[in-house]
Write a protein that holds these residues in place. Sequence first.
Motif, mmCIF file in Angstrom:
data_model
loop_
_atom_site.group_PDB
_atom_site.id
_atom_site.type_symbol
_atom_site.label_atom_id
_atom_site.label_comp_id
_atom_site.label_asym_id
_atom_site.label_seq_id
_atom_site.Cartn_x
_atom_site.Cartn_y
_atom_site.Cartn_z
ATOM 1 N N LEU A 43 3.270 10.168 -6.417
ATOM 2 C CA LEU A 43 2.702 11.428 -6.874
ATOM 3 C C LEU A 43 2.018 11.148 -8.214
ATOM 4 N N VAL A 44 0.751 11.534 -8.318
ATOM 5 C CA VAL A 44 0.019 11.254 -9.549
ATOM 6 C C VAL A 44 0.098 12.474 -10.467
ATOM 7 N N VAL A 67 0.850 -1.180 0.000
ATOM 8 C CA VAL A 67 0.000 0.000 0.000
ATOM 9 C C VAL A 67 0.891 1.236 0.000
ATOM 10 N N VAL A 68 0.748 2.066 -1.021
ATOM 11 C CA VAL A 68 1.611 3.234 -1.166
ATOM 12 C C VAL A 68 0.742 4.489 -1.064
ATOM 13 N N ALA A 69 1.065 5.342 -0.110
ATOM 14 C CA ALA A 69 0.309 6.590 0.023
ATOM 15 C C ALA A 69 0.543 7.439 -1.218
ATOM 16 N N SER A 70 -0.523 8.045 -1.725
ATOM 17 C CA SER A 70 -0.343 8.822 -2.944
ATOM 18 C C SER A 70 -1.085 10.145 -2.842
ATOM 19 N N VAL A 71 -0.680 11.074 -3.675
ATOM 20 C CA VAL A 71 -1.383 12.351 -3.733
ATOM 21 C C VAL A 71 -1.420 12.808 -5.187
ATOM 22 N N ASP A 72 -2.519 13.432 -5.531
ATOM 23 C CA ASP A 72 -2.671 13.957 -6.879
ATOM 24 C C ASP A 72 -1.940 15.299 -6.952
ATOM 25 N N MET A 73 -1.044 15.438 -7.915
ATOM 26 C CA MET A 73 -0.309 16.690 -8.023
ATOM 27 C C MET A 73 -1.239 17.860 -8.328
ATOM 28 N N ARG A 74 -2.397 17.568 -8.905
ATOM 29 C CA ARG A 74 -3.361 18.639 -9.138
ATOM 30 C C ARG A 74 -3.849 19.207 -7.804
ATOM 31 N N THR A 75 -3.985 18.339 -6.810
ATOM 32 C CA THR A 75 -4.351 18.796 -5.472
ATOM 33 C C THR A 75 -3.210 19.597 -4.855
ATOM 34 N N VAL A 76 -2.004 19.046 -4.982
ATOM 35 C CA VAL A 76 -0.836 19.711 -4.398
ATOM 36 C C VAL A 76 -0.702 21.114 -4.961
ATOM 37 N N LEU A 77 -0.903 21.251 -6.258
ATOM 38 C CA LEU A 77 -0.669 22.531 -6.923
ATOM 39 C C LEU A 77 -1.924 23.401 -6.944
ATOM 40 N N GLU A 78 -2.994 22.904 -6.319
ATOM 41 C CA GLU A 78 -4.256 23.634 -6.250
ATOM 42 C C GLU A 78 -4.742 24.029 -7.637
ATOM 43 N N LEU A 79 -4.733 23.050 -8.527
ATOM 44 C CA LEU A 79 -5.165 23.319 -9.895
ATOM 45 C C LEU A 79 -6.606 22.865 -10.069
#
Lengths: 149, 770
Positions: B560-561, B526-538
């Motif tokens: 990172l997606v 299980v790998v924690a992931s985050v959408d780069m669109r969320t990170v960059l507030e896009l």
Amino acid sequence: MNPARSQYCTFSVAGDLYGVPVSHVSEVLLGGELTPIPLAPPRVSGLLNLRGEVITAVDLHWLLTGQRGQSGATDEAAHVVVEADGERFALAVDRVHDVIDAKGAQHAPPPGPVRQKFPDIVGELLTCGDTLLTTLRVEALAVTEEIVP
Amino acid sequence: MSEDFDDEIVAEFVTESGELLDQLDATLVALEQNGGDDELVAAAFRTLHTIKGNAGFLGFEPVQRLAHAGENLLSRIRDRVLQLDEPRATALLATLDQLRAMLDEVESSGAVQGSSDTELVRTLAELTSGATLPGGSVQPNLSGASAGVIVDRSGSESAAMVDREASADAAAVDGQALPVAGTPDKPAPPSGATTRESAEAFPSAPGARRGSPQPPGRHPPRSAGGGTTALRVDVGLLDELMGQVGELVLTRNEILERTKHVSDRGLTNTVQRLDRVATRLQEGVMRTRMQPVANMWAKFPRIVRDLGHTCGKKVRITFAGEETGLDKALIEALRDPMTHLLRNAVDHGIERPDARVAAGKSATGTIHLSARQQSGRVIIEFSDDGGGIDLDRVRQRAVDKGLLTSAAADALDRQASLELLFSPGFSTAESVSQVSGRGVGMDVVKTNIERVGGKLEVETELGAGSTFRISVPLTVAIVPSLIARVDRHQFVVPQAALDEIVALSATDERCIELSGKSVLRLRGEVVASVDMRTVLELEGDPPRERHALVLQGNGSRYALVVDAIEDTAEIVIKPLGRLLEQIPIYAGSTLLPNGGVALILDPLVVAQRHDLLSTVAEKATKADDTVAACRDAFATLRFPGAHRLAVPLSSLHRVEEFHSPKIERIGDRPVIQYRDHIMPLVDFDGHRLVPAAYHDGEEAPDRISVAVLCDQDRQIGALVEDVEDVAEVERRHAGRFDVLGGSVTRVWSAQELAVELAPYHLDEAERSAA
């Protein structure tokens, strides 16, 4: 007044004429392809490739009107590359005008509303003959603390 | 080994003293011209005192005696008993010249002969006692003496060299020659103390020379032309040059890209020449920044000695591969982590002498440091023959510290237990000692090493010792990177941290929400992931097909997606201006081959800020899961003729595509050249591996896919049609078929695969014959 500072590179932003001392200006770049930066402070409009140097572009529209400037909206849109505290910045402007010698110009504080909104970046109001010119303080353009309009 | 270290110290002494003398030259000349400035005289006195002290420490008595005589004179001048008049200044400068000659002698022969300096010492003594000498008579005598000294011992060649030196130094007396050392735009620091610092801040000249591709011997220190063969150059200048060369390389890449399809022969030739020159220039400049790791290690014997005394332990340190070159920036970055590991090794690793003897070992513990270059990276190993790491104690400690429950601790395997060492706030020392064990350290050590693209691994055996292995890239100036796109933004991700890239479909079952967090299920992990669109507030909708970059950092894997993977590129990091440097997730900016600007992501910061890094407890359970899952992770290879074979994922190195492959033969076996190795090619007939069926003269297809299988570091290529899937398999019997993805598949365990691969290994004779 220091004679070196009496010459101003002038440009228009949102219909008004502004100027920065020529001693701060290293060049004027017509157009210029901007790379937008997510999460950047609002005054930053992006990054520019200036012949291999990456420099930050400051959106004067936003600083002076609170509205985002439309970069490249017209053929005349340009970047005035200035140097402040050892770093170069590009000021996004609508159009670049002449260099004006403000020797003998009348100096006055800028109009109240402008002064209140941006106490740091606005210098003074110069009247050279028919021309009304607001000077900008280059050092204050490139600081991170944002003034929320 | 210890002899080499003495050499190292002596070399440092020579370099440092040389610098000090250069400064003294300038100081004395300034003093003579401008009269007595108390500060300057005191600084000159201290400098000479430093040289005297060091020489005394290393047993170079003539140097010590001469420096002492000069120091005496300077002390009288400092105390205003005497004036620095011309004869005295001349005598002092002559002293410097003579000291230089002695240092040269030390450098070339490792020793300096005694009694040769008496005349100058006498002169200095006379000048100190206040007796005046006729100004003109001093100099010729002195230079005659200094040249004569060398002739007696080293023959006429050296004498000629010294004569040239003497004349060069005479120019220095005239105030025309300035010291080369130090930054060109800053005056040389006047005091002895600052001098020491600056001496450390610059690469030591002998070291730099040793780092050059053909290490010159200890002889001769001077080139035949009389000039020095080594120059000390300001590091800032080298950094600047490196940056410019990086730009040149990028520009070259851009030109190569743009002229790829141009048919102008003249232009093509020119571009090729530019390509060659740029490559060589880059290699050359990179070499100038290389320093031998010995520079970093030079102080270690002293640290070991002092620490050993403090801890009541007997420790010796040995070295191998000290000449291995490493980028200066990396040497700096590794200095602290290495020192920390060294302290740990002495404090925790090596046992007390009585314990060692009781365990049947020699009372003196050994720490061995080795460095070597291996496929574009430098491997530094740090071994001790101490007590090793007691993993039970490590686990107990972690439980005591509340880092995880005892049940979780019991479930940890060996590797996961070792990982605990690198958890924040972990320290196994029974008591906090002044040496180490303050609970800061190993996690910082690991983070600092990872920050420069390095890796840190530990191996340990209870009772026999531990080995820490650091692997770092050769240079940090040019960073191999991946260009990813999110919305319309291009981002650069350094490849060092990148583990794998996973293509995701719009409704990918592997992307799930787990207690409010996005995770990616990868082969049971299980790998924690985050959408780069969320990170960059896009805002806006992502494309249907996306990619997950699975990265490694701080002992965790996270994803990172991004919207798309665009390209790979070698980039030069440019600083962000002050308006943008406040944004923590950006590590800098760079120019892309197409001239555009892209931001460099710091993935570790993204992971930290979006809570993607595992806690110790999570790591513990996850490690457990992973082990269970990995045991059963298989990759399905599809062969021509619809044969399918599943092999353990760990045995599948990678899948390579060869365009217009050149298949050669050894005996009757087909082979292909792969990464400077000869790789046998095999096929699969549904039951077992067979040599790939290529006959002499038969043309290979335009493109072949080869699954590179690994066994004992040997690589065997299997000609596959495709790698279909990675799946978890319940294994019931060895050697049986299974239904995978709806098709009958032969499944091999690692052992079975090894048995099958064994006949295809090329033996030594065949490899060398080829």
